[in-house]
Design an enzyme around this catalytic site. Structure first.
Site, PDB file in Angstrom:
ATOM      1  N   PRO A 105       0.823  -1.211   0.000  1.00 23.10           N
ATOM      2  CA  PRO A 105       0.000   0.000   0.000  1.00 23.10           C
ATOM      3  C   PRO A 105       0.855   1.257   0.000  1.00 23.10           C
ATOM      4  O   PRO A 105       1.730   1.431   0.854  1.00 23.10           O
ATOM      5  CB  PRO A 105      -0.793  -0.123   1.315  1.00 23.10           C
ATOM      6  CG  PRO A 105       0.087  -0.952   2.205  1.00 23.10           C
ATOM      7  CD  PRO A 105       0.815  -1.893   1.302  1.00 23.10           C
ATOM      8  N   ILE A 106       0.619   2.124  -0.968  1.00 19.37           N
ATOM      9  CA  ILE A 106       1.308   3.412  -1.054  1.00 19.37           C
ATOM     10  C   ILE A 106       0.250   4.481  -1.260  1.00 19.37           C
ATOM     11  O   ILE A 106      -0.614   4.350  -2.123  1.00 19.37           O
ATOM     12  CB  ILE A 106       2.328   3.435  -2.194  1.00 19.37           C
ATOM     13  CG1 ILE A 106       3.452   2.413  -1.919  1.00 19.37           C
ATOM     14  CG2 ILE A 106       2.912   4.827  -2.386  1.00 19.37           C
ATOM     15  CD1 ILE A 106       4.497   2.329  -2.998  1.00 19.37           C
ATOM     16  N   SER A 135      -4.781   1.302   0.309  1.00 19.56           N
ATOM     17  CA  SER A 135      -4.208   2.159   1.350  1.00 19.56           C
ATOM     18  C   SER A 135      -5.251   3.013   2.040  1.00 19.56           C
ATOM     19  O   SER A 135      -6.206   3.483   1.418  1.00 19.56           O
ATOM     20  CB  SER A 135      -3.150   3.076   0.720  1.00 19.56           C
ATOM     21  OG  SER A 135      -2.684   4.021   1.662  1.00 19.56           O
ATOM     22  N   TYR A 171      -4.266   2.619   8.901  1.00 20.93           N
ATOM     23  CA  TYR A 171      -3.559   3.448   9.864  1.00 20.93           C
ATOM     24  C   TYR A 171      -4.514   3.666  11.037  1.00 20.93           C
ATOM     25  O   TYR A 171      -5.627   4.160  10.838  1.00 20.93           O
ATOM     26  CB  TYR A 171      -3.165   4.797   9.252  1.00 20.93           C
ATOM     27  CG  TYR A 171      -1.977   4.733   8.328  1.00 20.93           C
ATOM     28  CD1 TYR A 171      -0.737   4.305   8.789  1.00 20.93           C
ATOM     29  CD2 TYR A 171      -2.075   5.119   6.992  1.00 20.93           C
ATOM     30  CE1 TYR A 171       0.364   4.246   7.944  1.00 20.93           C
ATOM     31  CE2 TYR A 171      -0.986   5.069   6.146  1.00 20.93           C
ATOM     32  CZ  TYR A 171       0.228   4.631   6.623  1.00 20.93           C
ATOM     33  OH  TYR A 171       1.302   4.581   5.796  1.00 20.93           O
ATOM     34  N   ARG A 184      11.393  13.060   6.940  1.00 16.49           N
ATOM     35  CA  ARG A 184      11.566  12.871   5.498  1.00 16.49           C
ATOM     36  C   ARG A 184      12.110  14.153   4.883  1.00 16.49           C
ATOM     37  O   ARG A 184      11.375  15.112   4.633  1.00 16.49           O
ATOM     38  CB  ARG A 184      10.244  12.434   4.870  1.00 16.49           C
ATOM     39  CG  ARG A 184       9.737  11.133   5.479  1.00 16.49           C
ATOM     40  CD  ARG A 184       8.378  10.718   4.969  1.00 16.49           C
ATOM     41  NE  ARG A 184       7.888   9.538   5.673  1.00 16.49           N
ATOM     42  CZ  ARG A 184       6.685   9.002   5.510  1.00 16.49           C
ATOM     43  NH1 ARG A 184       5.840   9.547   4.632  1.00 16.49           N
ATOM     44  NH2 ARG A 184       6.335   7.933   6.192  1.00 16.49           N
ATOM     45  N   ARG A 193      11.397   4.774   5.057  1.00 17.45           N
ATOM     46  CA  ARG A 193      10.848   6.127   5.191  1.00 17.45           C
ATOM     47  C   ARG A 193      10.597   6.553   6.635  1.00 17.45           C
ATOM     48  O   ARG A 193      10.240   7.694   6.880  1.00 17.45           O
ATOM     49  CB  ARG A 193       9.526   6.219   4.416  1.00 17.45           C
ATOM     50  CG  ARG A 193       9.706   6.140   2.923  1.00 17.45           C
ATOM     51  CD  ARG A 193       8.400   5.906   2.197  1.00 17.45           C
ATOM     52  NE  ARG A 193       7.461   7.015   2.264  1.00 17.45           N
ATOM     53  CZ  ARG A 193       7.505   8.111   1.502  1.00 17.45           C
ATOM     54  NH1 ARG A 193       8.487   8.254   0.617  1.00 17.45           N
ATOM     55  NH2 ARG A 193       6.590   9.045   1.599  1.00 17.45           N
ATOM     56  N   SER A 227       9.973  -3.913   1.307  1.00 16.37           N
ATOM     57  CA  SER A 227      11.020  -2.908   1.552  1.00 16.37           C
ATOM     58  C   SER A 227      12.281  -3.237   0.769  1.00 16.37           C
ATOM     59  O   SER A 227      13.001  -4.195   1.075  1.00 16.37           O
ATOM     60  CB  SER A 227      11.367  -2.751   3.033  1.00 16.37           C
ATOM     61  OG  SER A 227      10.257  -2.239   3.759  1.00 16.37           O
ATOM     62  N   ILE A 267      12.445  -4.131  -2.476  1.00 13.19           N
ATOM     63  CA  ILE A 267      12.296  -5.075  -3.581  1.00 13.19           C
ATOM     64  C   ILE A 267      12.305  -4.315  -4.909  1.00 13.19           C
ATOM     65  O   ILE A 267      11.510  -3.393  -5.114  1.00 13.19           O
ATOM     66  CB  ILE A 267      10.983  -5.869  -3.452  1.00 13.19           C
ATOM     67  CG1 ILE A 267      11.008  -6.736  -2.196  1.00 13.19           C
ATOM     68  CG2 ILE A 267      10.736  -6.703  -4.697  1.00 13.19           C
ATOM     69  CD1 ILE A 267      12.002  -7.867  -2.217  1.00 13.19           C
ATOM     70  N   ARG A 268      13.211  -4.713  -5.815  1.00 16.35           N
ATOM     71  CA  ARG A 268      13.339  -4.026  -7.094  1.00 16.35           C
ATOM     72  C   ARG A 268      13.339  -4.961  -8.303  1.00 16.35           C
ATOM     73  O   ARG A 268      13.258  -4.490  -9.438  1.00 16.35           O
ATOM     74  CB  ARG A 268      14.624  -3.186  -7.118  1.00 16.35           C
ATOM     75  CG  ARG A 268      14.636  -2.030  -6.107  1.00 16.35           C
ATOM     76  CD  ARG A 268      13.597  -0.979  -6.442  1.00 16.35           C
ATOM     77  NE  ARG A 268      13.579   0.114  -5.481  1.00 16.35           N
ATOM     78  CZ  ARG A 268      12.810   0.158  -4.390  1.00 16.35           C
ATOM     79  NH1 ARG A 268      11.973  -0.847  -4.135  1.00 16.35           N
ATOM     80  NH2 ARG A 268      12.846   1.183  -3.576  1.00 16.35           N
ATOM     81  N   GLY A 273       6.457  -2.267  -4.052  1.00 22.92           N
ATOM     82  CA  GLY A 273       6.057  -0.918  -3.674  1.00 22.92           C
ATOM     83  C   GLY A 273       6.416   0.119  -4.720  1.00 22.92           C
ATOM     84  O   GLY A 273       5.716   0.281  -5.713  1.00 22.92           O
TER      85      GLY A 273
END
Length: 423
Positions: free
Chosen positions: A101-102, A130, A154, A189, A325, A354, A356-357, A376
């Site tokens: 979720p972004i 999200s 959240y 950030r 983040r 986190s 993963i590319r 993500g």
């Protein structure tokens, strides 16, 4: 097992298009995808997507942890029929991938979460919706049709919003509630801070709230009490742009909203109720009493916390550091997975995200004990480049690369990918 050669099919499609001079709209190489995806965004969106906490070392550590593991291919094994399917929480899925979720997807593309839903559905990858989506969950669910979806929560400091979100998630057919634990406050950030830019303060990414009856009741109370959100000092061009953005995104007509106190009151209310900083493991019992849906917790990085999560009765854990983040100088998330997997000992599903590319990253996470792996930022880059088609291509490319990784390393099913395949 399925004998559908997914990786070869995607390769063939790309190479066949090349005969006619067509190359992929979405790059297949991770670094090029990131470069082109960021270039396609506005400067504010670019900074919002790529920033990490503080110095950014946790993002570096995520990559270092993944790069430190080496795959050991095995030869002379029958991989003519390969199967990526998994069973998770009583459901069967075509692959071990899901969309992490972004929020604020509208910063990458005007179709926002609707495009993500279309792309995920077309690629056969489940979507985690999200809390900070740019579109209400009901509209996203309608776009998904019967495609699997979970809802990421959240935990607001206003209990009525928490319960209302859970009820809505149940109504849209969510298969689970994913509680994000690591964002009770926003991390430091730096790129956003240097730009003095928070999308939520401009009305972006709060559609779940402005469409929610419990939240709207709080906004009504705020307006009735005469408390409004005003900007200190004289109006500036940026203040006017922010006001227009808030007004445009609030439900209702633009002209009516321009004269109404509700859009600004909604933003102020969101900033007041977004998160709860005093949550404890026992509080998960409140959520359990609300719903029969499986409950997963996202953001666990410690084996001790994983044990506490199991004691609290969760149905699954997502090992994640929010893509680097939230906490600066933290361990790479894959290192956390390596420590957590033995502590959990397959008693409940472990999922991972986190850093993963590429397909090799997915493979390594599976080998270290993950049941499924979240994608993500890469889908955000695809979204920025080509909308729903871009999301689909990114996710299909991950599935294709993982399939070919299985073939070239000598495994025919996800279950065969274990720590013996790593050095």
């Amino acid at each position: 097992m399925s004998d559908f050669p997914f990786g070869r099919a995607v390769q063939s499609r790309i190479y066949s298009a090349g005969v006619f001079g067509r190359t992929p709209a979405v790059p297949t190489h991770a670094a090029t995808l990131e470069r082109d995806g960021l270039k396609a965004m506005s400067p504010a969106a670019r900074d919002y997507v790529q920033t990490g906490a503080g110095s950014g070392t946790t993002m570096d550590n995520n990559r270092a942890a993944l790069d430190a593991r080496r795959i050991v291919p095995r030869m002379m094994r029958d991989v003519s029929r390969r199967d990526q399917s998994i069973s998770l929480l009583g459901n069967d899925f075509a692959s071990p991938l899901f969309t992490s979720p972004i929020g604020v997807a509208e910063m990458a593309h005007a179709d926002a979460d609707l495009a993500v839903a279309r792309g995920a559905r077309a690629a056969g990858v489940p979507m985690i919706i999200s809390s900070q989506a740019s579109v209400p969950m009901e509209q996203i669910a309608a776009e998904l049709g019967d495609h699997p979806r979970w809802f990421q929560l959240y935990w607001s400091n206003e209990p009525t919003i928490v319960e209302s979100f859970v009820r809505r998630a149940e109504a849209i057919g969510a298969g689970a509630i994913v509680v994000t634990l690591d964002t009770t406050v926003l991390g430091w950030r730096t790129l956003d801070l240097d730009r003095a830019y928070l999308p939520f303060a401009r009305g972006l990414g709060i559609a779940q709230y402005t469409s929610d009856p419990a939240f709207r009741a709080l906004v009504e109370e705020r307006v009735a009490s005469g408390v409004t959100a005003e900007v200190d000092g004289r109006p500036t061009p940026e203040a006017v742009r922010s006001l227009l953005a808030i007004t445009r995104r609030y439900p209702g007509g633009f002209r009516d909203n321009l004269r109404s106190p509700y859009p600004r009151a909604a933003v102020a209310t969101f900033l007041d109720v977004f998160s709860r900083t005093d949550l404890r493991w026992d509080d998960l019992g409140i959520l359990r009493a609300m719903t029969d849906l499986p409950i997963l917790v996202k953001g666990v990085q410690s084996a001790d916390d994983a044990r506490l999560a199991m004691d609290a009765g969760v149905d699954g854990i997502i090992v994640s550091n929010h893509g680097g983040r939230q906490v600066d100088g933290a361990i790479g998330s894959l290192d956390a997975l390596a420590a957590i997997a033995p502590a959990v000992n397959a008693q409940i599903p472990l999922l991972f995200d986190s850093g993963i590319r590429c397909g090799a990253d997915v493979y390594k996470a599976l080998a270290l004990g993950a049941s499924a792996v979240g994608i993500g930022r890469p889908w955000v880059y695809g979204l920025a480049l080509a909308g729903a088609d871009g999301v689909r291509e990114v996710l299909e490319n991950f599935r294709a690369e993982l399939d070919l990784m299985m073939a070239t390393s000598g495994v025919a099913s996800i279950a065969e990918i274990d720590s013996s395949m790593l050095a």
